[in-house]
Design a protein around this motif. Structure first.
Motif, short mmCIF file in Angstrom:
data_model
loop_
_atom_site.label_atom_id
_atom_site.label_comp_id
_atom_site.label_asym_id
_atom_site.label_seq_id
_atom_site.Cartn_x
_atom_site.Cartn_y
_atom_site.Cartn_z
N THR A 1 -25.83 14.83 30.13
CA THR A 1 -25.32 15.53 28.96
C THR A 1 -24.28 16.57 29.38
O THR A 1 -24.48 17.30 30.35
CB THR A 1 -26.48 16.24 28.22
N CYS A 2 -23.17 16.64 28.66
CA CYS A 2 -22.14 17.62 28.96
C CYS A 2 -22.62 18.99 28.47
O CYS A 2 -23.01 19.14 27.32
CB CYS A 2 -20.83 17.26 28.27
N SER A 3 -22.58 19.98 29.36
CA SER A 3 -23.09 21.31 28.99
C SER A 3 -22.10 22.07 28.12
O SER A 3 -22.40 23.14 27.62
CB SER A 3 -23.43 22.11 30.25
N GLN A 4 -20.90 21.53 27.93
CA GLN A 4 -19.92 22.22 27.09
C GLN A 4 -19.89 21.67 25.67
O GLN A 4 -19.93 22.42 24.71
CB GLN A 4 -18.53 22.11 27.72
N CYS A 5 -19.84 20.32 25.55
CA CYS A 5 -19.71 19.76 24.20
C CYS A 5 -20.92 18.92 23.77
O CYS A 5 -21.01 18.51 22.62
CB CYS A 5 -18.43 18.92 24.08
N GLY A 6 -21.84 18.67 24.69
CA GLY A 6 -23.06 17.96 24.31
C GLY A 6 -22.96 16.45 24.30
O GLY A 6 -23.92 15.77 23.97
N HIS B 1 -17.63 14.83 35.11
CA HIS B 1 -16.38 14.85 34.36
C HIS B 1 -16.67 14.43 32.94
O HIS B 1 -17.19 13.33 32.72
CB HIS B 1 -15.36 13.86 34.96
N CYS B 2 -16.35 15.28 31.96
CA CYS B 2 -16.60 14.89 30.57
C CYS B 2 -15.33 14.28 29.98
O CYS B 2 -14.28 14.92 29.97
CB CYS B 2 -17.05 16.08 29.74
N GLU B 3 -15.43 13.06 29.50
CA GLU B 3 -14.26 12.41 28.91
C GLU B 3 -13.93 12.96 27.53
O GLU B 3 -12.81 12.92 27.07
CB GLU B 3 -14.49 10.89 28.81
N ALA B 4 -14.95 13.52 26.85
CA ALA B 4 -14.74 14.04 25.50
C ALA B 4 -14.02 15.38 25.50
O ALA B 4 -13.08 15.59 24.74
CB ALA B 4 -16.09 14.16 24.78
N CYS B 5 -14.46 16.34 26.36
CA CYS B 5 -13.86 17.68 26.30
C CYS B 5 -13.11 18.05 27.57
O CYS B 5 -12.52 19.13 27.66
CB CYS B 5 -14.91 18.73 25.98
N GLY B 6 -13.17 17.19 28.60
CA GLY B 6 -12.41 17.45 29.82
C GLY B 6 -13.10 18.36 30.81
O GLY B 6 -12.50 18.76 31.81
#
Ligand code: ZN
Length: 447
Positions: A366-371, A385-390
């Motif tokens: 889980t991305c800790s910035q955008c979920g 690396h989060c593809e949704a929020c970078g």
């Protein structure tokens, strides 16, 4: 570390916990022989009584098959007391040497056998089997037969004063202060190693649970052993996988190699002085490896339980992961299960709370910035690396932040996620080894 949370608050009460303290034991050859005699006596008593009970049951079965009446009174009882009584009746005839060993020996054997039968009846164990002869085994001495003379010596009746390889300082202090009472001591031999393990009733102050202000999530990994972060994204704990353990293990291998080159004991030939010396060294180095591993876990768990109000960890399926043999060694080194087990009782000591995030909560994915939850994240991807929020963030830190947030959700229980998070404050009477030398502090990042 300077932050300490005083365990004794004005309204603290005390409670008794049963704890185990285990130490590497160093008996002289004469003492080792006496101990082996006790172990052998215990095994003989166990096997003899088991044989008598089996014969008795067989006889009753034969009688019944022959059409004779068999009543309850025809059966030998397997209660501890009745087995001890049976032994007292038979010992002169079957074991005329019985008085060479202390009374603990037979008390121990009858208790073990009684428990083995009880476990079988309850369905939690197979029918008791005869104990095989050979090297190794253990014997339990009751409290009246053991006493610590100082932090390095145990006096055992019939055996004498036996040295330990390591300091028993913590236990000795409890006994001196009257906050600890030895219930029993089990001495065992495995390979050429002796261990003494004390069961001790320890008085501890119980502390009211603190309000959950400081929450930390801890991710346990292989490269970085323990990574801690707060819900706001602060990276607060970073304990590297201890490479010094690898070095100590090399030292151990070298000591073992040297020992294997020395002239050991053979039929009619006494072991050489150099063999004894080399083997003494092997045992010392081994105790050292076990200790430094133990200390690292103790230091980290003590620091976390004192400094934070809520500690969130993943409920890891350690047993399942151990089946992976390539990882097994690393995992046992890292001692994941031990880490959580220690947190379980230390949070109780210091009034903090342990929360275990559900096994299926994807803290790593889980991305800790955008979920956003990733479908896949392989073990060798060290950066998330989060593809949704970078977002690009260390994999372990990302997981730790997510865990900390789970803790907030769980303890405030406003989000209704009760199914995923359960507080880990069950009543666990920890079999702790509280020899926690807390002089070295684990590396803290930005704390
Ligand atoms: Zn994201």
């Amino acid at each position: 570390m300077t932050t300490t949370v005083e365990a004794r608050t004005p309204n603290a009460t005390t409670s008794t916990m049963t704890q185990a303290y285990a130490y590497a034991f160093d008996p002289t050859p004469e003492q080792a022989n006496l101990l082996r005699s006790h172990i052998g006596g215990s095994r003989f008593c166990y096997n003899t009584l088991l044989g008598l009970v089996k014969d008795n049951w067989d006889e009753n079965r034969a009688k019944r098959d022959a059409g004779d009446e068999v009543t309850k009174n025809d059966y030998l009882s397997t209660s501890h007391f009745d087995l001890l009584y049976l032994w007292a009746e038979k010992r002169d005839e079957l074991a005329p040497w019985w008085s060479e060993n202390g009374a603990s020996t037979y008390n121990d054997a009858t208790q073990r056998l009684s428990r083995a039968f009880a476990n079988w009846r309850r369905g939690t164990a197979k029918f008791p089997t005869f104990k095989a002869k050979g090297r190794g085994g253990s014997v339990r001495f009751t409290n009246t037969a053991v006493r610590l003379t100082d932090s390095h010596h145990v006096r055992i009746s019939r055996i004498g004063e036996v040295k330990t390889y390591e300091s028993m300082r913590k236990l000795y202090r409890h006994l001196e202060r009257g906050t600890g009472r030895i219930v029993a001591a089990t001495i065992s031999e495995r390979g050429s190693k002796w261990t003494v393990s004390f069961t001790v009733d320890v008085q501890r102050a119980t502390v009211p649970t603190r309000a959950p202000e400081k929450v930390v999530g801890v991710d346990v990994g292989l490269t970085t052993l323990y990574t801690g972060a707060t819900a706001s994204g602060e990276h607060v704990l970073d304990v590297a996988n201890p490479h010094h353990l690898g070095r100590a293990e090399k030292k151990l291998a070298r000591a073992q190699r040297v020992a294997s080159l020395r002239q050991g004991p053979r039929q009619g030939v006494a072991p050489s002085k150099r063999w004894k010396k080399a083997n003494y060294r092997v045992r010392r180095v081994h105790a050292g490896v076990v200790n430094s591993r133990r200390n690292l876990i103790h230091e980290t768990t003590t620091m976390l339980a004192k400094r934070y109000d809520v500690i969130v960890v993943e409920d890891l399926n350690v047993a399942g992961m151990m089946k992976n043999h390539s990882l097994a060694k690393h995992i046992s080194d890292a001692a994941w299960g031990e880490f959580v087990r220690q947190l379980e009782y230390k949070t109780k000591w210091y009034g903090s709370t342990l929360v275990k995030a559900g096994r299926f909560y994807a803290s790593s994915k889980t991305c800790s910035q955008c979920g956003t939850v990733k479908a896949k994240l392989s073990l060798d991807e060290r950066v998330f690396h989060c593809e949704a929020c970078g977002l690009a963030i260390g994999r372990d830190v990302n997981a730790a932040i997510n865990l900390a947030r789970q803790g907030l959700a769980g303890t405030h229980s406003v989000t209704g996620r009760g199914g995923e998070v359960r507080p880990g404050r069950q009543n666990i009477a920890g079999q702790a080894h509280p020899d926690e030398a807390s002089t070295d502090t684990p590396a803290l990042v930005g704390a």
